[in-house]
Design an enzyme around this catalytic site. Structure first.
Site, PDB file in Angstrom:
ATOM      1  N   ARG A   1       0.888  -1.193   0.123  1.00 51.43           N
ATOM      2  CA  ARG A   1       0.156  -0.165   0.013  1.00 51.43           C
ATOM      3  C   ARG A   1       0.736   1.220  -0.112  1.00 51.43           C
ATOM      4  O   ARG A   1       0.475   2.094  -0.511  1.00 51.43           O
ATOM      5  CB  ARG A   1      -0.913  -0.070   1.369  1.00 51.43           C
TER       6      ARG A   1
ATOM      7  N   HIS B   1       0.413   4.542  -2.309  1.00 54.76           N
ATOM      8  CA  HIS B   1       0.166   5.987  -1.903  1.00 54.76           C
ATOM      9  C   HIS B   1       1.479   6.921  -2.326  1.00 54.76           C
ATOM     10  O   HIS B   1       1.246   7.893  -2.728  1.00 54.76           O
ATOM     11  CB  HIS B   1       0.045   5.995  -0.422  1.00 54.76           C
TER      12      HIS B   1
ATOM     13  N   ASN C   1      -3.894   8.756   4.656  1.00 50.62           N
ATOM     14  CA  ASN C   1      -2.454   7.907   5.003  1.00 50.62           C
ATOM     15  C   ASN C   1      -2.367   7.485   6.415  1.00 50.62           C
ATOM     16  O   ASN C   1      -1.612   6.913   7.070  1.00 50.62           O
ATOM     17  CB  ASN C   1      -1.447   8.933   4.831  1.00 50.62           C
TER      18      ASN C   1
ATOM     19  N   HIS D   1      -6.117  -5.886  -2.474  1.00 51.61           N
ATOM     20  CA  HIS D   1      -7.096  -6.048  -1.188  1.00 51.61           C
ATOM     21  C   HIS D   1      -7.095  -7.616  -1.026  1.00 51.61           C
ATOM     22  O   HIS D   1      -8.050  -8.106  -0.357  1.00 51.61           O
ATOM     23  CB  HIS D   1      -8.366  -5.225  -1.358  1.00 51.61           C
TER      24      HIS D   1
END
Ligand code: HEM
Ligand SMILES: *[C@@H]1O[C@H](CO)[C@@H](O)[C@H](O)[C@H]1NC(C)=O
Ligand SMILES: CC(=O)N[C@H]1CO[C@H](CO)[C@@H](O)[C@@H]1O
Length: 335
Positions: free
Chosen positions: A65, A69, A98, A196
């Site tokens: 992840r 980001h 975040n 996911h």
């Protein structure tokens, strides 16, 4: 006349984007650090990530992840690692979406090991990209080459994080638009959402789908499988601690497989932004295909990760906007 001018501007912009992306991809290369006298750069990152995941398997999801980001906000330039400083009191790290990124200490550990072996050579942005690649493989996903040669950026802002990162409430159209803005296709958006398949969220992110959902007798979002909702209610009691964690994939929570898509077609995914991929006519077919063909999805996922990790990379020396940071949490100028 004004209209002609607008069109010309759009054409010029498209040409500029084309040109810059071609340039960028030509400069990242697989094994870049071998050409910089740092033969073991990738091995050192790999060793650090392996140790961290052995210690705590949930770190793998965080590292994957983190790359997403980092790349979506100002390009893949490790801006996500910068701590708050007097000059930059609200960095990307502190942006709302975040809040829950973890794994920073793994990047720090890899950087410390690299600084011993190859001082001032390996960028934090490359460490993030390599760590994410390793995390996929170490969780049972596909292994793939990750090109390197990124420089670290010197800017980081929570505002741009808030505006570039999709929300879990986004619709298919919004998700598609946000990925397109980064040069990624709708199919890549669907493919990357398969991440996911590992990791977790907290109860507070899903309570509104399983309790008091508007307009239903049960209070459950009708797009969620009812048995799955009951399982979620057990994990997240109505007046329980909403910081408890919920696996994104309840079947194989730590395994990097295509279970996300199998879950999705039976209404067992957590966020509206997941559900929409299985409900919307534009994305339904591709999502279903990924559920039926794991090998194909794994290959597409690897390619999409490499593509995502080339977003607006900084590779040109010398360039004030790019450097190899000595400490991933601060720019070399101390900001
Ligand atoms: C399509 C748009 C996306 C949305 C709206 C979205 C949203 C979210 C949200 C809300 C969470 C839970 C965060 C938390 O509560 O801690 C999450 C977790 C996660 N996301 Fe996404 N995401 C998207 C795409 C992606 C992509 C492209 C990747 C990577 C390729 C990714 C990888 C992950 C992983 C691995 C986790 C689990 C993190 C952990 O366990 O620490 N997501 N995502
Ligand atoms: C709620 O759960 C989180 C995570 O499990 C834990 O850290 C926290 O201490 C809990 N809070 C309360 C009030 O029990
Ligand atoms: C844990 C954490 O860093 N939380 C921050 C997330 O972002 C908000 C809004 O910028 C801050 O107030 C939190 O401190």
């Amino acid at each position: 006349m004004a209209r002609v001018r607008t069109w010309l501007q759009i054409l010029a912009l498209v040409a500029a984007l084309r040109y810059s992306s071609v340039q960028v991809e030509a400069q990242l290369m697989v094994g870049f650090y071998r050409t910089r006298n740092c033969l073991y750069a990738e091995a050192i990152v790999r060793q650090t990530v392996t140790a961290a995941i052995n210690d705590d398997p949930s770190v793998a999801a965080s590292l994957i992840r983190m790359l997403f980001h980092d790349c979506f906000v100002e390009g893949c330039d490790a801006s996500i690692l910068l701590d708050a400083s007097p000059q930059n009191p609200v960095p990307e790290k502190d942006a709302v979406p975040n809040v829950s990124i973890r794994g920073f200490e793994v990047i720090d550990a890899a950087k410390a090991a690299l600084e011993k072996t190859c001082p001032s050579t390996v960028s934090c942005a490359d460490i993030i990209a390599l760590a994410a690649r390793d995390a996929v493989e170490l969780s049972g996903g596909q292994s793939f080459n990750m090109p390197t040669g990124r420089l670290d950026g010197t800017v980081s802002s929570a505002d741009s994080a808030a505006s570039s990162l999709p929300s879990p409430l986004s619709s298919t159209i919004e998700l598609t638009q946000m990925f397109l803005e980064q040069g990624l296709s709708q199919d890549e958006m669907i493919t990357l959402s398969g991440a996911h398949t590992i990791g977790s969220t907290t109860c507070k992110q899903i309570m509104s789908r399983i309790y008091g959902f508007d307009g239903t007798k049960t209070g459950v979002d009708p797009n969620i499988d009812f048995d799955y909702a009951l399982y979620l209610r057990r994990l997240c009691p109505e007046d329980g601690n909403t910081s408890r964690s919920v696996p994104l994939d309840s079947v194989s929570p730590n395994k990097f497989d295509n279970m996300y898509y199998m879950n999705g077609i039976t209404g067992r995914v957590l966020f509206p932004s997941d559900t929409t991929l299985f409900e919307d006519g534009q994305t339904q077919f591709a999502s279903k295909l990924n559920s039926q063909n794991e090998d194909l999805w794994e290959v597409k996922f690897a390619n999409a990760m490499v593509h995502m990790s080339s977003i607006k990379v900084k590779t040109a020396w010398p360039d004030q906007r790019g450097e190899v940071r000595l400490n991933c949490r601060v720019t070399n100028a101390g900001k």
